[in-house]
Design a protein around this motif. Structure first.
Motif, short mmCIF file in Angstrom:
data_model
loop_
_atom_site.label_atom_id
_atom_site.label_comp_id
_atom_site.label_asym_id
_atom_site.label_seq_id
_atom_site.Cartn_x
_atom_site.Cartn_y
_atom_site.Cartn_z
N PRO A 200 34.69 49.50 53.52
CA PRO A 200 33.83 48.57 54.26
C PRO A 200 32.85 47.84 53.33
N ASP A 201 32.61 46.59 53.63
CA ASP A 201 31.65 45.76 52.89
C ASP A 201 32.01 45.60 51.41
N SER A 202 33.28 45.74 51.05
CA SER A 202 33.68 45.57 49.65
C SER A 202 33.85 44.10 49.27
N ARG A 203 33.87 43.23 50.26
CA ARG A 203 33.87 41.77 50.07
C ARG A 203 35.04 41.28 49.23
N HIS A 204 34.76 40.56 48.15
CA HIS A 204 35.82 39.89 47.39
C HIS A 204 36.54 40.81 46.40
N LYS A 205 35.95 41.92 46.08
CA LYS A 205 36.46 42.73 44.96
C LYS A 205 37.88 43.28 45.21
N PRO A 206 38.23 43.77 46.40
CA PRO A 206 39.61 44.28 46.57
C PRO A 206 40.68 43.23 46.31
N LEU A 207 40.47 42.02 46.74
CA LEU A 207 41.46 40.98 46.50
C LEU A 207 41.55 40.66 45.01
N GLN A 208 40.42 40.68 44.32
CA GLN A 208 40.47 40.46 42.87
C GLN A 208 41.20 41.61 42.18
N LEU A 209 40.94 42.84 42.59
CA LEU A 209 41.66 43.97 42.01
C LEU A 209 43.15 43.87 42.32
N GLY A 210 43.49 43.42 43.52
CA GLY A 210 44.90 43.21 43.84
C GLY A 210 45.52 42.14 42.96
N GLY A 211 44.79 41.06 42.70
CA GLY A 211 45.28 40.03 41.79
C GLY A 211 45.49 40.56 40.39
N ALA A 212 44.55 41.41 39.93
CA ALA A 212 44.71 42.00 38.60
C ALA A 212 45.93 42.91 38.55
N ALA A 213 46.16 43.70 39.61
CA ALA A 213 47.34 44.56 39.64
C ALA A 213 48.62 43.75 39.62
N LEU A 214 48.66 42.64 40.34
CA LEU A 214 49.85 41.79 40.34
C LEU A 214 50.07 41.15 38.97
N ALA A 215 48.98 40.71 38.32
CA ALA A 215 49.11 40.10 37.00
C ALA A 215 49.63 41.11 35.98
N LEU A 216 49.08 42.33 36.01
CA LEU A 216 49.55 43.36 35.10
C LEU A 216 50.98 43.78 35.42
N GLY A 217 51.31 43.84 36.70
CA GLY A 217 52.69 44.16 37.07
C GLY A 217 53.67 43.12 36.58
N THR A 218 53.27 41.87 36.61
CA THR A 218 54.12 40.80 36.09
C THR A 218 54.30 40.94 34.58
N THR A 219 53.26 41.34 33.88
CA THR A 219 53.37 41.58 32.43
C THR A 219 54.39 42.66 32.14
N VAL A 220 54.31 43.77 32.86
CA VAL A 220 55.26 44.86 32.65
C VAL A 220 56.68 44.40 32.98
N ALA A 221 56.84 43.65 34.08
CA ALA A 221 58.16 43.16 34.44
C ALA A 221 58.72 42.24 33.37
N LEU A 222 57.88 41.39 32.80
CA LEU A 222 58.33 40.50 31.72
C LEU A 222 58.80 41.30 30.51
N LEU A 223 58.04 42.31 30.14
CA LEU A 223 58.43 43.13 28.99
C LEU A 223 59.79 43.79 29.23
N VAL A 224 60.00 44.30 30.43
CA VAL A 224 61.27 44.97 30.73
C VAL A 224 62.42 43.97 30.73
N VAL A 225 62.24 42.84 31.42
CA VAL A 225 63.31 41.84 31.52
C VAL A 225 63.65 41.27 30.15
N LEU A 226 62.63 40.92 29.38
CA LEU A 226 62.87 40.33 28.07
C LEU A 226 63.54 41.32 27.13
N ARG A 227 63.16 42.58 27.21
CA ARG A 227 63.77 43.58 26.33
C ARG A 227 65.26 43.75 26.66
#
Length: 502
Positions: A200-227
């Motif tokens: 409750p009352d966490s405001r914008h931070k959860p969506l930013q953390l979700g965006g960070a998780a998606l960005a990092l997940g994309t980095t890992v996916a790129l490393l796997v696909v490229l390898r």
């Protein structure tokens, strides 16, 4: 020992394979120096992102933001360049650590250049209450019970950044509060999921953390696909084009744009080893996040002329979109289109509108620009599908997506997050100029009113892409000439038939 690099190409008629990437050969003190320099540049990049985000917003300090963006992009380019000299294992670790550091930098402040995130939070709250996000606009009295002091502040003059007045005088912390949501169903599912796990009352931070998780997940996916698909020595530097890109920190994390979820689905789709239902389903999921990934479909079908394969991918993509929409169609009917038709009209995606097609309007009447853009895009898609390389589906996908942004010249830099990921897969870094064009247009419009910035920024991007294509074609031509010369020497001098028949 046989020298396969020199004898086999002459025997088989195929061009010589490229030499090992510098990162493969780096060792000793040069490798350690490269690690140190890259780490220092990454620290400076992280500091530049934090400093820029604390400099102000795009209304109060656009010049300061532009300067900070420029510094961040310069440090990013230098860090990717030095990474090429880092040993592969160390480079991979640096990519992951740098991606995490840049993401944390993006979390250091509330959104600075876009208030889209607040609509995401509202849509999640509405769905958690059991109401379709397509049913009512935020300012509707039917949703009055869901309002709070964060998204609907009642104190102050309602003049701060991100605040909007409705026709009834309501103060709202989101754009377009008088119209239904525009976002497709998979995006809405993400908003609901983030809301469900947010304190409750966490405001914008959860969506930013979700965006960070998606960005990092994309980095890992790129490393796997490229390898799996490419030269191991090139993998870290390619992945860093996404992982360390300042646009990812600003748009995927700080502004938490939902485009990043679609990008992750696209990377996973193009990274699948076979062309089939799985690739189509992942692309359908990406399209149901943001419509823009539909541009990837011809690239995903590169070189696939068999009707069965084409139908399998297309049908599974359509099925994924339909299944995602089904629950919302049941509750909202045709209302699932939301504000999409109005948005297309508002943003100028129609004939005769002067907010789009900046480069085409330099040569054509305004009334012909939209139709010409559609024809050029269709021809590019046909070329990508018919002549594309099935082993590199991202190559054609980048060509089509990048061309679309050049033709339509949007002013929103987060639209090009898809292009950044495709650049990481394909390595054609010159297409990053499209992201720079959108950023300069978005932030610089307030600084240069009346100046044709749209044509200048996207014109410069088009020149950069053209120059990059020319530079890349020269080594290929030189290798072909060397190979032809070697083949001619192997055959020996041509016989002289002068005087025969006399």
């Amino acid at each position: 020992m046989t020298d396969t690099a020199t004898t086999r190409p002459q025997d088989s008629g195929s061009p010589a394979p490229p030499p090992p990437h510098p990162a493969v050969q780096a060792h000793g003190w040069t490798g350690r120096l490269a690690v140190t320099v890259t780490a220092v540049l990454l620290a400076a990049l992280t500091a530049a992102v934090v400093d820029t985000l604390h400099a102000g917003d795009n209304h109060s300090a656009p010049a300061r933001l532009l300067a900070g963006y420029a510094v961040a992009w310069a440090l990013f380019a230098a860090a990717v360049w030095t990474l090429r000299r880092v040993p592969v294992r160390a480079a991979t670790i640096l990519v992951l650590l740098g991606a995490a550091a840049v993401a944390v930098a993006g979390l250091s402040s509330p959104p600075r250049t876009s208030n889209d995130m607040y609509r995401y939070a509202w849509d999640g709250r509405v769905q958690a209450a059991g109401i379709s996000p397509y049913a009512y606009p935020p300012a509707s009295p039917e949703l009055a019970a869901l309002r709070d002091g964060w998204l609907f502040p009642t104190e102050g003059a309602c003049t701060d950044w991100g605040l909007t007045h409705t026709g009834s005088g309501l103060c709202v912390r989101m754009n377009r509060p008088g119209v239904p949501t525009i976002y497709p169903p998979v995006a809405e599912g993400w908003y609901l999921a983030v809301h469900a796990v947010s304190p409750p009352d966490s405001r914008h931070k959860p969506l930013q953390l979700g965006g960070a998780a998606l960005a990092l997940g994309t980095t890992v996916a790129l490393l796997v696909v490229l390898r799996r698909r490419g030269d191991p020595g090139r993998v870290p530097a390619r992945a860093a084009l996404w992982a360390w890109c300042p646009a990812v920190a600003f748009e995927s994390v700080n502004n938490a744009h939902i485009d990043t979820l679609g990008v992750l689905f696209v990377v996973l789709a193009l990274g699948t080893g076979t062309v089939g239902a799985r690739r189509g389903a992942l692309l359908g999921a990406a399209i149901a996040v943001k419509i823009l990934p539909v541009l990837v479909l011809p690239g995903a079908l590169s070189g696939q002329r068999g009707p069965a394969r084409v139908l399998r991918v297309a049908a599974s993509a359509v099925a994924a979109v339909a299944l995602a929409y089904l629950p919302y169609v049941i509750t909202s009917g045709a209302g699932v289109l939301g504000y999409l038709p109005g948005y297309l009209h508002e943003e100028g995606y129609e004939s005769g509108h002067v907010r789009r097609f900046a480069l085409l309007r330099l040569l054509l009447p305004d009334t012909a620009a939209a139709a010409t853009a559609a024809v050029l895009l269709a021809l590019t898609a046909l070329y990508v599908w018919w002549r594309g390389d099935p082993a590199r589906p991202w190559h054609g996908a980048l060509l089509l997506a990048g061309t679309a942004l050049l033709l339509f010249s949007p002013r929103y830099p987060w639209y090009s997050l898809l292009v950044i990921a495709l650049v990481a897969l394909d390595g054609r870094w010159e297409w990053l100029s499209v992201t720079l064009a959108g950023t300069a247009l978005y932030l610089g419009g307030r600084l240069l009113p009346g100046f044709p910035l749209q044509a200048w920024t996207y014109g410069a991007a088009a020149l950069a892409v053209t120059a990059g294509a020319c530079l890349r074609s020269r080594p290929v031509q030189e290798r072909l000439k060397r190979h032809q010369g070697s083949a001619a020497l192997a055959r020996g001098p041509a016989p002289n038939h002068a005087g025969e028949g006399r």
